[in-house]
Write a protein that holds these residues in place. Structure first.
Motif, short mmCIF file in Angstrom:
data_model
loop_
_atom_site.label_atom_id
_atom_site.label_comp_id
_atom_site.label_asym_id
_atom_site.label_seq_id
_atom_site.Cartn_x
_atom_site.Cartn_y
_atom_site.Cartn_z
N ASP A 225 33.09 33.62 46.51
CA ASP A 225 34.40 34.25 46.40
C ASP A 225 35.28 33.92 47.59
OD1 ASP A 225 33.64 35.50 44.01
OD2 ASP A 225 32.61 37.06 45.14
N ALA A 226 36.51 33.54 47.30
CA ALA A 226 37.42 33.15 48.37
C ALA A 226 38.85 33.29 47.87
CB ALA A 226 37.14 31.70 48.79
N CYS A 227 39.78 33.14 48.81
CA CYS A 227 41.19 33.09 48.46
C CYS A 227 41.73 31.72 48.83
CB CYS A 227 41.98 34.16 49.21
SG CYS A 227 41.44 35.86 48.90
N CYS A 232 43.21 34.66 44.72
CA CYS A 232 41.89 35.10 45.13
C CYS A 232 40.98 35.25 43.93
CB CYS A 232 41.97 36.46 45.83
SG CYS A 232 42.93 36.40 47.34
N GLU A 233 39.71 34.93 44.14
CA GLU A 233 38.69 35.15 43.13
C GLU A 233 38.72 36.62 42.68
OE1 GLU A 233 37.34 32.27 42.45
OE2 GLU A 233 36.58 33.36 40.70
N LEU A 234 38.44 36.86 41.42
CA LEU A 234 38.44 38.19 40.78
C LEU A 234 39.86 38.66 40.47
CD1 LEU A 234 35.83 40.74 42.17
CD2 LEU A 234 35.76 39.36 40.11
N LEU A 235 40.83 38.24 41.32
CA LEU A 235 42.20 38.63 41.03
C LEU A 235 42.81 37.71 39.98
CD1 LEU A 235 43.50 39.51 44.58
CD2 LEU A 235 43.06 41.08 42.69
N PRO A 237 42.99 36.15 36.52
CA PRO A 237 42.48 36.67 35.25
C PRO A 237 41.54 35.66 34.58
CG PRO A 237 44.83 36.12 35.07
CD PRO A 237 44.40 35.78 36.47
N PRO B 12 41.47 39.40 50.90
CA PRO B 12 40.40 40.39 50.81
C PRO B 12 39.01 39.78 50.97
CG PRO B 12 41.47 40.07 48.66
CD PRO B 12 42.28 39.32 49.66
N TRP B 13 38.81 38.55 50.53
CA TRP B 13 37.48 37.93 50.69
C TRP B 13 37.19 37.59 52.14
CZ3 TRP B 13 34.30 39.28 47.31
CH2 TRP B 13 34.67 39.44 45.98
N LEU B 58 50.80 40.68 42.13
CA LEU B 58 49.70 40.04 41.41
C LEU B 58 50.01 39.96 39.92
CD1 LEU B 58 46.58 41.78 43.02
CD2 LEU B 58 47.43 39.46 43.44
N LYS B 61 52.44 37.25 39.43
CA LYS B 61 51.89 35.92 39.73
C LYS B 61 50.97 35.43 38.63
CE LYS B 61 49.49 33.33 43.33
NZ LYS B 61 49.20 33.23 44.75
N TYR B 62 50.14 36.32 38.10
CA TYR B 62 49.14 35.90 37.13
C TYR B 62 49.52 36.26 35.69
CZ TYR B 62 46.34 35.48 41.37
OH TYR B 62 45.89 35.16 42.61
N MET B 64 49.85 39.24 34.42
CA MET B 64 49.02 40.36 33.96
C MET B 64 49.89 41.62 33.87
SD MET B 64 45.53 40.08 36.27
CE MET B 64 46.15 40.09 37.94
N ALA B 69 46.12 44.22 36.87
CA ALA B 69 46.11 43.91 38.30
C ALA B 69 45.33 44.99 39.05
CB ALA B 69 47.53 43.81 38.84
N ALA B 72 41.66 44.44 38.51
CA ALA B 72 41.17 43.31 39.30
C ALA B 72 40.99 43.72 40.76
CB ALA B 72 42.14 42.13 39.20
N ASP B 73 41.96 44.44 41.28
CA ASP B 73 41.87 44.87 42.68
C ASP B 73 40.72 45.86 42.85
OD1 ASP B 73 43.03 44.61 45.33
OD2 ASP B 73 43.60 46.73 45.14
N ARG B 75 37.94 45.74 41.33
CA ARG B 75 36.68 44.98 41.42
C ARG B 75 36.47 44.43 42.83
NH1 ARG B 75 38.53 43.43 36.28
NH2 ARG B 75 39.23 41.38 36.96
N ILE B 76 37.55 44.05 43.46
CA ILE B 76 37.43 43.61 44.86
C ILE B 76 37.05 44.81 45.73
CG2 ILE B 76 38.69 42.69 46.83
CD1 ILE B 76 39.80 40.67 45.17
N ASN B 79 33.42 45.39 45.79
CA ASN B 79 32.73 44.45 46.69
C ASN B 79 32.87 44.87 48.14
OD1 ASN B 79 31.66 41.63 45.53
ND2 ASN B 79 33.22 42.46 44.17
#
Lengths: 237, 237
Positions: A225-227, A232-235, A237, B12-13, B58, B61-62, B64, B69, B72-73, B75-76, B79
């Protein structure tokens, strides 16, 4: 880029070599990218803890008269003054420097190593009062921006940072250093002794130009996982 | 040994990966010999300076919904909490991080980089109040042990430490980094992303075991003035 400098506070050529290196560093265009780290080296790990005047020690060690020892020290003083460094006439004292090195490792952890190193050299080579007793060391630590009680606690515990001092010495020995000052640039280039500033300039340039372009060896997969610029991963969709 | 960690406070990662790396470092037997340096990486150098709530950004951007969003946040956040890190429910804000990186370079010079980095992450990911305005940044700098006036002066001068930030980014790019966190051990091993702690343990061990045994290239002659176990140049008769 990282420059590690092995030295001992008892070593006048370390005091002088440091000034010459710093002259080179001051005009090195990439100086903001150079990190300087002090490394411990004891010239005489068996030296007694109590400070003794240096000139009689030199005279005895080399079989010289006190006058000859004075003259030799005066030649070193000339070298120091030529670099703009103060140097005490009539001789300093010397003692075991293990506690100083331990304290320098403590200072490193607190981001005050450069300040303490300067203070120790100054105290040892340019001031009448001995730099070696505990009270003075705490004073110098406080002057370098450290907490006095914490510094006193380090000095009181002979184990504190002892391992770090010994690791430095083992590393120097593994790299073949037999004397100090000993400068190591990015663990690739070495400079022995108080060389002229031009030599340090050359070493800095050479280390800079030869910075490793080699590809890094990756450890772990490339999918963690990285940005990145795309998010960013998970963000995503 | 030196570990350089490229990261962005907006990432966040990076926040999570840092915790995982630190878990590995905490149990690494040679941790006293490991120096950790923060390196700057801006995920979005063109981000506006004014902070905006992250979730609508977010979503836009995606493509969603705001609910997606949020999920997704969350889920981060899971972690992060799994690593013992606090994480603000309901979304943080985001802005240009250039000033934060400049301030981190200033903190590095003063030996307070690790403290400031922790404070910035904490403020950005775990606190309601925005971490991005100047007043808050100065407060965080003071909390990290820096002088508030000096920190304000750095923030007020857009040139201060800007070069250091750009050099970090150029180095990352030269080493092929496209995302963060990006860990580099002794400029030889690389770890990309918030890998599990075990991967960092493996990287630390591998870097330690493969420390360069190669002989140093000497710059300058071997006869410069120095001190050794037998005494100092000029002092020897």
């Amino acid at each position: 880029m990282r420059v590690e400098v092995w030295s001992d506070i008892n070593c006048p050529w370390c005091y002088i070599g440091k000034a010459r290196f710093e002259q080179a560093l001051a005009v090195f265009p990439h100086r903001a990218e150079v990190e300087v780290v002090h490394r411990s080296f004891e010239l005489d790990p068996n030296a007694p803890r109590a400070a003794r005047p240096v000139l009689p020690l030199l005279a005895a060690k080399y079989g010289m008269s006190l006058e000859q020892a004075e003259a030799a020290d005066a030649r070193i003083a000339e070298n120091a003054r030529a670099e703009g460094l103060p140097y005490l006439d009539g001789g300093r004292d010397a003692a075991n420097s293990f506690d100083m090195h331990r304290l320098l490792h403590f200072a490193k952890e607190r981001g005050r190593q450069a300040e303490l190193l300067d203070a120790l050299y100054r105290a040892n080579f340019a001031e009448e009062r001995s730099a070696f007793d505990e009270e003075r060391l705490v004073e110098l630590a406080v002057g370098a921006g450290l907490d006095g009680e914490a510094a006193a606690a380090v000095l009181a515990d002979p184990q504190a940072y002892a391992e770090a001092v010994r690791e430095d010495e083992a590393t120097a020995s593994a790299m073949g250093a037999t004397g100090v000052p000993f400068f190591v640039l990015d663990r690739r280039l070495g400079v022995s002794g108080a060389q002229p500033a031009e030599t340090f300039t050359r070493a800095l340039e050479q280390a800079w130009e030869s910075r490793p372009p080699a590809p890094l060896v990756q450890v772990g997969g490339g999918d963690a996982d990285a940005c990145g610029p795309d998010g960013c991963e998970l963000l995503r969709p």
